[in-house]
Design a protein around this motif. Structure first.
Motif, PDB file in Angstrom:
ATOM      1  N   SER A 236       0.856  -1.191   0.000  1.00 16.45           N
ATOM      2  CA  SER A 236       0.000   0.000   0.000  1.00 16.45           C
ATOM      3  C   SER A 236       0.887   1.235   0.000  1.00 16.45           C
ATOM      4  CB  SER A 236      -0.870   0.055   1.246  1.00 16.45           C
ATOM      5  OG  SER A 236      -1.534  -1.158   1.411  1.00 16.45           O
ATOM      6  N   GLU A 237       0.296   2.309  -0.468  1.00 16.23           N
ATOM      7  CA  GLU A 237       0.953   3.605  -0.410  1.00 16.23           C
ATOM      8  C   GLU A 237       1.476   3.859   1.011  1.00 16.23           C
ATOM      9  OE1 GLU A 237       0.736   4.940  -3.395  1.00 16.23           O
ATOM     10  OE2 GLU A 237       1.436   6.975  -2.989  1.00 16.23           O
ATOM     11  N   ASN A 238       2.745   4.169   1.159  1.00 22.09           N
ATOM     12  CA  ASN A 238       3.271   4.481   2.492  1.00 22.09           C
ATOM     13  C   ASN A 238       4.406   5.496   2.378  1.00 22.09           C
ATOM     14  OD1 ASN A 238       5.738   3.144   1.882  1.00 22.09           O
ATOM     15  ND2 ASN A 238       4.887   1.176   2.532  1.00 22.09           N
ATOM     16  N   GLU A 239       5.148   5.705   3.474  1.00 20.72           N
ATOM     17  CA  GLU A 239       6.159   6.769   3.415  1.00 20.72           C
ATOM     18  C   GLU A 239       7.299   6.461   2.441  1.00 20.72           C
ATOM     19  OE1 GLU A 239       6.913   5.712   7.901  1.00 20.72           O
ATOM     20  OE2 GLU A 239       8.643   6.809   7.193  1.00 20.72           O
ATOM     21  N   ILE A 240       7.458   5.205   2.053  1.00 20.56           N
ATOM     22  CA  ILE A 240       8.528   4.828   1.132  1.00 20.56           C
ATOM     23  C   ILE A 240       7.985   4.576  -0.279  1.00 20.56           C
ATOM     24  CG2 ILE A 240      10.282   3.080   0.610  1.00 20.56           C
ATOM     25  CD1 ILE A 240      11.140   4.171   3.108  1.00 20.56           C
ATOM     26  N   TYR A 241       6.854   3.910  -0.339  1.00 20.26           N
ATOM     27  CA  TYR A 241       6.351   3.422  -1.616  1.00 20.26           C
ATOM     28  C   TYR A 241       5.221   4.287  -2.158  1.00 20.26           C
ATOM     29  CZ  TYR A 241       4.122   0.351  -5.010  1.00 20.26           C
ATOM     30  OH  TYR A 241       3.588  -0.156  -6.157  1.00 20.26           O
ATOM     31  N   HIS A 242       5.408   4.792  -3.386  1.00 16.72           N
ATOM     32  CA  HIS A 242       4.351   5.574  -4.025  1.00 16.72           C
ATOM     33  C   HIS A 242       4.004   4.937  -5.359  1.00 16.72           C
ATOM     34  CE1 HIS A 242       4.823   8.532  -0.950  1.00 16.72           C
ATOM     35  NE2 HIS A 242       6.126   8.511  -1.159  1.00 16.72           N
ATOM     36  N   LYS A 243       2.813   4.413  -5.397  1.00 20.71           N
ATOM     37  CA  LYS A 243       2.362   3.645  -6.547  1.00 20.71           C
ATOM     38  C   LYS A 243       2.494   4.418  -7.858  1.00 20.71           C
ATOM     39  CE  LYS A 243      -1.816   1.314  -8.055  1.00 20.71           C
ATOM     40  NZ  LYS A 243      -3.224   1.681  -8.173  1.00 20.71           N
ATOM     41  N   GLY A 244       2.084   5.676  -7.839  1.00 20.83           N
ATOM     42  CA  GLY A 244       2.036   6.450  -9.074  1.00 20.83           C
ATOM     43  C   GLY A 244       3.390   6.709  -9.695  1.00 20.83           C
ATOM     44  N   ARG A 245       4.440   6.510  -8.919  1.00 21.38           N
ATOM     45  CA  ARG A 245       5.780   6.799  -9.415  1.00 21.38           C
ATOM     46  C   ARG A 245       6.489   5.517  -9.856  1.00 21.38           C
ATOM     47  NH1 ARG A 245       8.582   9.744  -4.777  1.00 21.38           N
ATOM     48  NH2 ARG A 245       6.698  10.986  -4.952  1.00 21.38           N
ATOM     49  N   GLN A 246       5.929   4.381  -9.427  1.00 22.13           N
ATOM     50  CA  GLN A 246       6.656   3.121  -9.546  1.00 22.13           C
ATOM     51  C   GLN A 246       6.637   2.525 -10.948  1.00 22.13           C
ATOM     52  OE1 GLN A 246       8.214   2.096  -6.679  1.00 22.13           O
ATOM     53  NE2 GLN A 246       9.305   0.827  -8.138  1.00 22.13           N
ATOM     54  N   LEU A 247       7.779   1.995 -11.362  1.00 21.97           N
ATOM     55  CA  LEU A 247       7.859   1.255 -12.618  1.00 21.97           C
ATOM     56  C   LEU A 247       8.636  -0.024 -12.341  1.00 21.97           C
ATOM     57  CD1 LEU A 247       8.861   4.402 -14.535  1.00 21.97           C
ATOM     58  CD2 LEU A 247       6.969   2.990 -15.329  1.00 21.97           C
ATOM     59  N   PHE A 248       8.069  -1.140 -12.683  1.00 21.21           N
ATOM     60  CA  PHE A 248       8.758  -2.398 -12.430  1.00 21.21           C
ATOM     61  C   PHE A 248       9.876  -2.592 -13.465  1.00 21.21           C
ATOM     62  CE2 PHE A 248       8.993  -7.071 -13.305  1.00 21.21           C
ATOM     63  CZ  PHE A 248       9.651  -7.422 -12.124  1.00 21.21           C
TER      64      PHE A 248
END
Ligand SMILES: [Zn+2]
Length: 589
Positions: A236-248
């Motif tokens: 889930s979106e948290n202080e480290i992980y931002h879904k909208g920015r992520q690219l696998f």
């Protein structure tokens, strides 16, 4: 985020061996007092790439790529400023020091470092669990059945999470992590009673989601078998992980993308694995969301041509138009691979082979063209209202293509043909770009950069922005350069207004910023932020930046000039500027 000290950056700059650094990407030869070679940023047969080893600058007379050692790493490795500094520090053995951090910032940084270490530990744990546990045998079979080699799975650190409720929790606690940290990193969650914590990921194939440098920020997890919960579960979106920015796959695709100048965007994890396994190593995935602006910005840092191999029908036209405009503003070329209906890249690469996929990529069309064709293909030509609707949509799309370009002419003609209206009538209804936004005509010689004619370079805007930021970061010398610039050097009135504001409040441009003109405020903001990241530029670097804008100014005038003698005169002036650039590049080497 704390900055590296000015002193660190200076020591780094001293330590860089420019001939060695650039020489790792292209062969350099000494000609007279300078080094030249084939440009690593564009295709060419005769060298127009020049390196000043003394001042540690590079410049390409063909595509206008330029910068210092840090800029070279940013552009060839697809890294941002900070990352490029760290890359060079590694390579030349320089110790970096952070500016004095306030205690709060320091504790935030330490926490972040701990969470990242925890996530890396988790990735290692899942990874070894996939290969070593009996429980994961079914997952191994499944992945092998999809045709993935152990090598490719290991390269992407694909793993497996145990089905027990607390393996991650127990192991991490033993290594000294608190339950709160496990939760903050998205690895554990609390039950409905709000008390007992348990592992978030259980009995799933784990895909680590890393940033551009390979630091794991979160996970995507695919369910195996009949367990409960959704087929795919992400952090889930948290202080480290931002879904909208992520690219696998960005960390793995980055270097190849920077080298080939192209990055391929696909839908899912298995598409990325399949393409990489087939030797198409510049592929990344957006993981089932619509392409976000942040993702586009990320891929745009890695390569200037972005090829979408997505289900285009899924992404709305508005989103694609926004993406097109953003791409253009960043000087990116956005292309679309036409996929056979109902086929994803993973299937295509299996059925048609790597070569078949490559061929489709070669035929990828510019985004706007793709969209216009789709509107035309879907148009209801039998009714006046159907034709009007298609006409309206086509006009709107074509308005995003700069005027007086071959692309625009061709699209207008195609649309007019198909909708059976005179081309002039169709053109007349297209909003001019002057009223559509701050974007302005290109600056670079399009033929040199983009033979396809599609990269009409908001390169100008990017160059202007970079120059303004360099000036702002360079104290008195920067102010002088800013003063020497005239309105004509800037491709839009917005940039002109931003320059005027920077001059009048050079020391603190954000303090007195009025919001009356949002576009100007946004640009000033952008420039001020970029300036904070920069170190002061040297005189030759500023001079080169200035001459580059001068060159673009002259080229804009050449395009506008309507008589031959004026054009001749301008060509002479252009020659003069090029000579001076040559001198700056060679003067002290
Ligand atoms: Zn070049």
């Amino acid at each position: 985020m704390a900055l590296y000290t000015r002193d660190s950056i200076e020591r780094l700059r001293d330590a860089v061996d420019m001939a060695d650094l650039v020489g790792s990407k292209t062969d350099l030869r000494r000609v007279g007092s300078r080094l030249t070679g084939l440009c690593p940023f564009h295709d060419e047969r005769t060298p127009s790439f020049s390196v000043n080893a003394q001042d540690k600058l590079f410049y390409c007379f063909g595509c206008h790529a330029k910068g210092d050692a840090i800029g070279f790493v940013e552009q060839t490795e697809g890294l941002d400023f900070r990352e490029a500094v760290e890359f060079l520090a590694d390579r030349y053995g320089v110790e970096l020091e952070l500016e004095n951090e306030d205690p709060q910032a320091e504790s935030r940084r330490r926490r972040r470092e701990r969470l990242l270490a925890l996530l890396d530990r988790a990735a290692r744990f899942y990874d070894s669990y996939l290969w070593e546990s009996t429980e994961a045998a079914r997952a191994r079979d499944y992945l092998a059945g999809r045709g993935f080699s152990e090598e490719i799975l290991r390269r992407f650190r694909v793993g497996y999470s145990p089905s027990a409720w607390d393996r991650m929790l127990l192991g991490a606690r033993q290594s000294g992590y608190s339950e709160e940290e496990l939760m903050a990193a998205g690895l554990a969650q609390r039950g409905r009673d709000g008390r007992s914590a348990y592992d978030r990921f259980r009995g799933r194939i784990m895909f680590p989601l890393a940033d551009g440098r390979g630091r794991v920020l979160g996970f995507g997890a695919r369910q195996m078998g009949e367990g409960r919960g959704p087929k795919y579960l992400n952090t889930s979106e948290n202080e480290i992980y931002h879904k909208g920015r992520q690219l696998f796959g960005l960390d793995i695709a980055r270097a190849e993308a920077a080298k080939s100048g192209r990055i391929v965007v696909v839908e899912g994890y298995t598409d990325v694995l399949a393409l990489h396994q087939a030797g198409i190593r510049e592929a990344v995935a957006i993981m089932g969301t619509a392409l976000t602006q942040e993702q586009l910005a990320e891929v745009g840092r890695a390569a200037s041509t972005v090829v979408l191999a997505l289900d285009a029908d899924r992404s709305g036209q508005e989103a694609m138009l926004r993406a097109s405009r953003l791409a253009e503003e960043r000087g990116l070329e956005l292309r679309v691979v036409e996929m056979p209906e109902g086929t994803d890249p993973a299937e295509l690469v299996i059925s048609a082979g790597a070569k078949g996929f490559q061929e489709r990529m070669e035929r990828a069309v510019p985004m706007i063209e793709f969209q216009v064709r789709r509107v035309l293909a879907d148009a209801d030509l039998d009714t006046p209202s159907g034709r009007d609707k298609a006409l309206g949509e086509a006009r709107k799309l074509i308005s995003a293509v700069p005027e007086r370009t071959a692309t625009r002419d061709a699209l207008v003609r195609e649309a007019a043909d198909r909708l059976d209206v005179p081309a002039a009538a169709l053109s007349a209804g297209i909003r001019s770009r002057a009223s559509a936004g701050p974007a302005a005509p290109a600056g670079a010689e399009p033929a040199a950069v983009a033979p396809t004619g599609a990269s009409f370079g908001e390169a100008s805007l990017a160059a202007e922005r970079a120059f303004l930021a360099s000036c702002l970061a360079s104290g008195e010398l920067g102010r002088e350069y800013l003063e020497s610039l005239s309105e004509e050097h800037l491709s839009s009135p917005i940039a002109g207004a931003a320059r005027a504001h920077l001059l009048s409040s050079f020391d603190d441009p954000l303090a007195s910023l009025s919001e009356d003109e949002p576009a100007v405020a946004a640009l000033v903001n952008n420039v001020a932020m970029a300036a904070q990241e920069r170190h002061p530029a040297t005189e030759p670097a500023l001079r080169m930046d200035f001459l580059n804008l001068e060159l673009r100014r002259i080229e804009r005038e050449i395009r506008r000039a309507d008589d031959d003698s004026r054009r001749m005169e301008l060509a002479g002036a252009r020659q003069q500027v090029r000579r001076e650039m040559d001198q700056v590049m060679g003067q002290t080497a």
